[in-house]
Design a protein around this motif. Structure first.
Motif, PDB file in Angstrom:
ATOM      1  N   SER A   4     -54.319  10.458 -21.575  1.00 27.75           N
ATOM      2  CA  SER A   4     -55.353  10.520 -20.542  1.00 27.75           C
ATOM      3  C   SER A   4     -54.786  10.828 -19.162  1.00 27.75           C
ATOM      4  O   SER A   4     -55.535  10.935 -18.190  1.00 27.75           O
ATOM      5  CB  SER A   4     -56.113   9.184 -20.493  1.00 27.75           C
ATOM      6  N   VAL A   5     -53.458  10.975 -19.073  1.00 31.60           N
ATOM      7  CA  VAL A   5     -52.820  11.233 -17.782  1.00 31.60           C
ATOM      8  C   VAL A   5     -53.222  12.606 -17.260  1.00 31.60           C
ATOM      9  O   VAL A   5     -53.334  13.577 -18.016  1.00 31.60           O
ATOM     10  CB  VAL A   5     -51.284  11.136 -17.923  1.00 31.60           C
ATOM     11  N   LEU A   6     -53.462  12.688 -15.964  1.00 32.34           N
ATOM     12  CA  LEU A   6     -53.727  13.965 -15.299  1.00 32.34           C
ATOM     13  C   LEU A   6     -52.698  14.188 -14.192  1.00 32.34           C
ATOM     14  O   LEU A   6     -52.415  13.268 -13.428  1.00 32.34           O
ATOM     15  CB  LEU A   6     -55.140  13.974 -14.713  1.00 32.34           C
ATOM     16  N   PRO A   7     -52.132  15.404 -14.117  1.00 34.64           N
ATOM     17  CA  PRO A   7     -52.330  16.499 -15.071  1.00 34.64           C
ATOM     18  C   PRO A   7     -51.651  16.198 -16.399  1.00 34.64           C
ATOM     19  O   PRO A   7     -50.722  15.381 -16.467  1.00 34.64           O
ATOM     20  CB  PRO A   7     -51.694  17.694 -14.379  1.00 34.64           C
ATOM     21  N   LEU A   8     -52.095  16.872 -17.445  1.00 32.83           N
ATOM     22  CA  LEU A   8     -51.611  16.614 -18.789  1.00 32.83           C
ATOM     23  C   LEU A   8     -50.115  16.892 -18.923  1.00 32.83           C
ATOM     24  O   LEU A   8     -49.448  16.302 -19.772  1.00 32.83           O
ATOM     25  CB  LEU A   8     -52.392  17.467 -19.792  1.00 32.83           C
ATOM     26  N   SER A   9     -49.583  17.738 -18.074  1.00 28.87           N
ATOM     27  CA  SER A   9     -48.151  18.047 -18.143  1.00 28.87           C
ATOM     28  C   SER A   9     -47.291  16.838 -17.821  1.00 28.87           C
ATOM     29  O   SER A   9     -46.084  16.849 -18.089  1.00 28.87           O
ATOM     30  CB  SER A   9     -47.804  19.198 -17.193  1.00 28.87           C
TER      31      SER A   9
ATOM     32  N   PHE B  94     -77.591  19.118 -22.706  1.00 29.04           N
ATOM     33  CA  PHE B  94     -76.741  17.947 -22.448  1.00 29.04           C
ATOM     34  C   PHE B  94     -75.753  18.318 -21.362  1.00 29.04           C
ATOM     35  O   PHE B  94     -75.585  19.497 -21.025  1.00 29.04           O
ATOM     36  CB  PHE B  94     -76.013  17.487 -23.716  1.00 29.04           C
ATOM     37  N   THR B  95     -75.092  17.322 -20.794  1.00 30.09           N
ATOM     38  CA  THR B  95     -74.103  17.546 -19.746  1.00 30.09           C
ATOM     39  C   THR B  95     -72.765  16.975 -20.171  1.00 30.09           C
ATOM     40  O   THR B  95     -72.667  15.804 -20.584  1.00 30.09           O
ATOM     41  CB  THR B  95     -74.531  16.896 -18.422  1.00 30.09           C
ATOM     42  N   TYR B  96     -71.746  17.800 -20.092  1.00 32.46           N
ATOM     43  CA  TYR B  96     -70.374  17.374 -20.387  1.00 32.46           C
ATOM     44  C   TYR B  96     -69.678  17.057 -19.067  1.00 32.46           C
ATOM     45  O   TYR B  96     -69.677  17.870 -18.149  1.00 32.46           O
ATOM     46  CB  TYR B  96     -69.615  18.474 -21.128  1.00 32.46           C
ATOM     47  N   ASP B  97     -69.073  15.884 -18.978  1.00 35.29           N
ATOM     48  CA  ASP B  97     -68.404  15.444 -17.766  1.00 35.29           C
ATOM     49  C   ASP B  97     -66.927  15.208 -18.063  1.00 35.29           C
ATOM     50  O   ASP B  97     -66.581  14.283 -18.816  1.00 35.29           O
ATOM     51  CB  ASP B  97     -69.036  14.157 -17.237  1.00 35.29           C
ATOM     52  N   PRO B  98     -66.011  15.997 -17.495  1.00 32.80           N
ATOM     53  CA  PRO B  98     -64.583  15.801 -17.778  1.00 32.80           C
ATOM     54  C   PRO B  98     -64.055  14.464 -17.276  1.00 32.80           C
ATOM     55  O   PRO B  98     -62.996  14.018 -17.728  1.00 32.80           O
ATOM     56  CB  PRO B  98     -63.914  16.980 -17.060  1.00 32.80           C
ATOM     57  N   ALA B  99     -64.783  13.816 -16.346  1.00 29.05           N
ATOM     58  CA  ALA B  99     -64.366  12.485 -15.910  1.00 29.05           C
ATOM     59  C   ALA B  99     -64.657  11.421 -16.965  1.00 29.05           C
ATOM     60  O   ALA B  99     -64.060  10.337 -16.950  1.00 29.05           O
ATOM     61  CB  ALA B  99     -65.074  12.129 -14.603  1.00 29.05           C
ATOM     62  N   ASP B 100     -65.576  11.725 -17.878  1.00 34.47           N
ATOM     63  CA  ASP B 100     -65.896  10.838 -19.001  1.00 34.47           C
ATOM     64  C   ASP B 100     -66.014  11.700 -20.249  1.00 34.47           C
ATOM     65  O   ASP B 100     -67.095  11.871 -20.809  1.00 34.47           O
ATOM     66  CB  ASP B 100     -67.211  10.090 -18.727  1.00 34.47           C
ATOM     67  N   PRO B 101     -64.882  12.266 -20.708  1.00 34.31           N
ATOM     68  CA  PRO B 101     -64.943  13.268 -21.773  1.00 34.31           C
ATOM     69  C   PRO B 101     -65.440  12.681 -23.092  1.00 34.31           C
ATOM     70  O   PRO B 101     -65.163  11.529 -23.424  1.00 34.31           O
ATOM     71  CB  PRO B 101     -63.493  13.740 -21.894  1.00 34.31           C
ATOM     72  N   THR B 102     -66.190  13.493 -23.815  1.00 37.51           N
ATOM     73  CA  THR B 102     -66.695  13.088 -25.126  1.00 37.51           C
ATOM     74  C   THR B 102     -65.522  12.707 -26.023  1.00 37.51           C
ATOM     75  O   THR B 102     -64.599  13.497 -26.215  1.00 37.51           O
ATOM     76  CB  THR B 102     -67.461  14.248 -25.779  1.00 37.51           C
TER      77      THR B 102
ATOM     78  N   ARG C 185     -59.318  17.967 -22.290  1.00 38.78           N
ATOM     79  CA  ARG C 185     -60.627  18.088 -21.645  1.00 38.78           C
ATOM     80  C   ARG C 185     -60.737  19.418 -20.907  1.00 38.78           C
ATOM     81  O   ARG C 185     -59.750  19.954 -20.396  1.00 38.78           O
ATOM     82  CB  ARG C 185     -60.844  16.917 -20.692  1.00 38.78           C
ATOM     83  N   ASN C 186     -61.943  19.945 -20.852  1.00 36.74           N
ATOM     84  CA  ASN C 186     -62.213  21.161 -20.088  1.00 36.74           C
ATOM     85  C   ASN C 186     -62.688  20.735 -18.706  1.00 36.74           C
ATOM     86  O   ASN C 186     -63.715  20.072 -18.568  1.00 36.74           O
ATOM     87  CB  ASN C 186     -63.284  22.013 -20.788  1.00 36.74           C
ATOM     88  N   HIS C 187     -61.950  21.136 -17.675  1.00 38.65           N
ATOM     89  CA  HIS C 187     -62.260  20.714 -16.314  1.00 38.65           C
ATOM     90  C   HIS C 187     -63.385  21.522 -15.683  1.00 38.65           C
ATOM     91  O   HIS C 187     -63.835  21.204 -14.584  1.00 38.65           O
ATOM     92  CB  HIS C 187     -61.006  20.808 -15.442  1.00 38.65           C
ATOM     93  N   GLY C 188     -63.832  22.574 -16.362  1.00 41.85           N
ATOM     94  CA  GLY C 188     -64.891  23.402 -15.813  1.00 41.85           C
ATOM     95  C   GLY C 188     -64.425  24.357 -14.736  1.00 41.85           C
ATOM     96  O   GLY C 188     -65.241  24.995 -14.063  1.00 41.85           O
ATOM     97  N   THR C 189     -63.104  24.472 -14.563  1.00 46.39           N
ATOM     98  CA  THR C 189     -62.529  25.350 -13.551  1.00 46.39           C
ATOM     99  C   THR C 189     -61.495  26.253 -14.202  1.00 46.39           C
ATOM    100  O   THR C 189     -61.173  26.105 -15.384  1.00 46.39           O
ATOM    101  CB  THR C 189     -61.853  24.530 -12.440  1.00 46.39           C
ATOM    102  N   ASP C 190     -60.948  27.174 -13.417  1.00 46.78           N
ATOM    103  CA  ASP C 190     -59.909  28.057 -13.949  1.00 46.78           C
ATOM    104  C   ASP C 190     -58.515  27.525 -13.651  1.00 46.78           C
ATOM    105  O   ASP C 190     -57.518  28.221 -13.852  1.00 46.78           O
ATOM    106  CB  ASP C 190     -60.064  29.470 -13.392  1.00 46.78           C
ATOM    107  N   GLU C 191     -58.429  26.270 -13.212  1.00 51.53           N
ATOM    108  CA  GLU C 191     -57.128  25.694 -12.898  1.00 51.53           C
ATOM    109  C   GLU C 191     -56.375  25.418 -14.199  1.00 51.53           C
ATOM    110  O   GLU C 191     -56.936  24.869 -15.161  1.00 51.53           O
ATOM    111  CB  GLU C 191     -57.290  24.402 -12.110  1.00 51.53           C
ATOM    112  N   PRO C 192     -55.075  25.775 -14.278  1.00 54.03           N
ATOM    113  CA  PRO C 192     -54.319  25.564 -15.523  1.00 54.03           C
ATOM    114  C   PRO C 192     -54.129  24.090 -15.825  1.00 54.03           C
ATOM    115  O   PRO C 192     -54.137  23.231 -14.925  1.00 54.03           O
ATOM    116  CB  PRO C 192     -52.973  26.259 -15.247  1.00 54.03           C
ATOM    117  N   VAL C 193     -53.948  23.789 -17.119  1.00 51.75           N
ATOM    118  CA  VAL C 193     -53.823  22.405 -17.557  1.00 51.75           C
ATOM    119  C   VAL C 193     -52.581  21.743 -16.973  1.00 51.75           C
ATOM    120  O   VAL C 193     -52.517  20.519 -16.865  1.00 51.75           O
ATOM    121  CB  VAL C 193     -53.809  22.351 -19.099  1.00 51.75           C
ATOM    122  N   THR C 194     -51.593  22.541 -16.568  1.00 57.09           N
ATOM    123  CA  THR C 194     -50.386  21.974 -15.989  1.00 57.09           C
ATOM    124  C   THR C 194     -50.640  21.298 -14.654  1.00 57.09           C
ATOM    125  O   THR C 194     -49.893  20.423 -14.249  1.00 57.09           O
ATOM    126  CB  THR C 194     -49.332  23.078 -15.777  1.00 57.09           C
ATOM    127  N   SER C 195     -51.731  21.687 -13.966  1.00 57.40           N
ATOM    128  CA  SER C 195     -51.982  21.129 -12.640  1.00 57.40           C
ATOM    129  C   SER C 195     -53.385  20.566 -12.450  1.00 57.40           C
ATOM    130  O   SER C 195     -53.655  19.908 -11.445  1.00 57.40           O
ATOM    131  CB  SER C 195     -51.738  22.210 -11.570  1.00 57.40           C
TER     132      SER C 195
END
Length: 541
Positions: A202-207, A367-375, A503-513
């Motif tokens: 669950s750590v952010l960023p995942l890297s 429905f609404t997907y929220d990356p702060a509370d991922p399914t 999780r999908n953050h809904g942005t184009d920011e890479p998972v590393t950051s």
């Protein structure tokens, strides 16, 4: 006594004769000057004989040496277990999937030059030990005498990023394992360490999950988080799928319906079969590394190797495809994969229905997907944690999961083969994931997962129509499953399944950051114009 117990537990015939002769720490030179270490297990009295090569990053002692080295040698197979580059005494740096072809080819040449090797080589093993086989099998000349491929595939990229989504749970779990595997007591069960690894997902960023899990960086996790873009060719050195059809080696495979490589391994099997190579495969009700799978895998590999190296061909008398039909608790034999079936569509209906008929007009379901509370994810093909089938009722009660349920089945329904879903979806943000899961709902209402899949949407992929609706073609893992009479089929649709998938953050920011995210509103269409559906391969005896 221990040897007899091992044979009995694995279901092997009792081995007679003296203990194998073990030679430790053979130094095998690589072209770049690095030396890799190997152990040789030879049946007593061996002068010159075929060799079974096993290349592994997990060490040459403990369970691995007992299962493969000692057991194979006691049953007449000279076996060499080698530590891959940078692991357990071998020189260089361990960077998974790097240089396995070069090191494997050099090792094969070295073995063939030894006086105790008659020039005939075969390979065996499971998981990463299967990758080391694919790394040289299509290229070696003269070719291998046999390959025994347990729970593995010719390419791992689609397992790292299924549907274009980072498989976070499995990648963090494996990174933690290889990052600490040479520490003292690393092989012993440690619940505290396991909980720390799961929290790290669950750590952010995942890297940063590697440091959170084991207190230090792991090069592999840094690589998989940095190279997840669809057009990134970083992992080309690990992909041997283009050479699979050219493989001129007898092949036997073993996998499980809840193994993370089952989709890729069945694809390899079909590629080989279509090319006329006559492979065989066994698919059981197992997850990756599940203890129940060890006996069937060892029997398969030992029998296949004895056939092709020692001329004992009794174990070859079987069908090319042997699979376990879940729900029926029975094994079935087929000549090909997939067996003949009827593609049958079940359409997602308004107000949570599921059936063959298409509804004429219907408003989309939202429905609404929220990356702060991922399914959350429940069960499935995991390396660690609660794998395989689990009760899905708690997840299905969430507002970010759509549930479509059919009527009670009038008779048993056997589904054997590849499962796909077509979901017509419009999302508020172009960066989104579409997750689809097929479940079996029993007569008491318990919903258990059978198979699932995910697809990452991004701007322009798949292309949207004039109203912004995209058609998501989601590939689910293949299965063989009997839905019992009175049970109901259920399809879940969600925007993710965490932490199995990042999780999908809904942005184009890479998972590393990526740290922050945006909630994303989904609309699922299910009318005559846009008939969302799941397509099942229904098997008729």
């Amino acid at each position: 006594m221990l040897d007899r117990l091992v044979d009995k537990l694995l279901g092997l015939p009792r081995a007679e004769g003296p203990k194998p002769v073990v030679t430790r720490d053979l130094a095998v030179p690589m072209p770049d000057g690095v030396t890799l270490l190997a152990d040789r297990y030879a049946p007593a009295g061996t002068t010159s004989a075929p060799v079974v090569l096993i290349r592994t990053p997990y060490g040459r002692k403990g369970v691995l040496s007992k299962l493969f080295g000692d057991t194979f040698a006691r049953h007449g197979l000279q076996t060499v277990i080698q530590s891959t580059r940078g692991s357990f005494g071998s020189g260089g740096e361990f960077r998974p999937f790097h240089l396995e072809r070069e090191d494997g080819m050099a090792t094969a040449a070295w073995l063939r030059a030894q006086p105790w090797c008659d020039g005939n080589l075969a390979m065996a093993g499971a998981s990463y030990l299967g990758h080391t086989q694919w790394a040289i099998g299509p290229y070696l000349d003269p070719p291998l005498a046999a390959m025994c491929l347990g729970v593995t595939a010719s390419e791992f990229v689609s397992t790292f990023y299924p549907g274009g989504v980072l498989a976070a749970d499995n990648m963090v779990s494996w990174s933690a394992l290889i990052g600490r595997q040479e520490e003292r007591f690393a092989a012993l069960p440690n619940p505290l360490r396991k909980r720390r690894t799961r929290r790290a997902m669950s750590v952010l960023p995942l890297s940063g999950a590697d440091v959170a899990a084991i207190g230090k960086p792991v090069r592999f996790l840094q690589d998989v988080t940095a190279h997840f873009a669809p057009d990134d060719d970083y992992w080309a050195m690990s992909d041997h799928s283009a050479e699979a059809a050219k493989l001129d080696v007898p092949v036997s495979m073993v996998t499980g319906w809840y193994d993370l490589f089952v989709r890729g391994q069945l694809r390899d099997f079909r590629t080989l079969a279509d090319a006329g190579k006559a492979p065989r495969i066994t698919i059981g009700p197992w997850a990756h590394g599940e203890p129940a799978s060890l006996g069937p895998m060892m029997r398969d590999q030992l029998g296949f190797l004895r056939a092709h190296l020692l001329g004992d061909r009794t174990f070859l008398q079987r069908a090319p495809v042997r699979l376990f039909l879940q729900g029926a608790n029975s094994w079935l034999d087929f000549e090909s994969w997939p067996p003949p079936s009827t593609a049958t569509a079940s359409h997602l209906r308004p107000i949570g229905g599921l059936g063959e008929a298409v509804i004429g007009e219907a408003r989309p379901t939202r429905f609404t997907y929220d990356p702060a509370d991922p399914t959350p994810a429940v069960g499935g093909p995991l390396l660690t944690g609660e794998w395989k089938q689990r009760d899905n009722q708690a997840v299905e009660a969430r507002p970010d999961v759509l549930v479509f349920t059919g009527e009670p089945l009038p008779s048993d329904l056997d589904v054997i083969g590849d499962v796909t879903a077509t979901v017509h979806v419009r999302t508020e943000l172009p960066h989104a994931d579409v997750y689809v899961r097929l479940c079996d709902v029993d007569t008491s209402g318990v919903s258990r997962n059978v198979t699932d899949g995910i697809l990452r949407l991004r701007p322009g992929f798949p292309p949207a129509d004039g109203e912004g609706v995209v058609t998501a073609q989601v590939t689910l893992d293949p299965t063989a499953y009997r839905f019992r009479r009175g049970h109901r089929l259920r399809v879940q649709v969600a925007g993710g399944a965490f932490p199995r998938f990042a999780r999908n953050h809904g942005t184009d920011e890479p998972v590393t950051s990526a740290v922050a995210g945006k909630p994303n509103r989904f609309e699922i269409f299910h009318d005559a114009t846009r008939p969302s559906k799941i397509t099942l391969p229904v098997f008729n005896r």
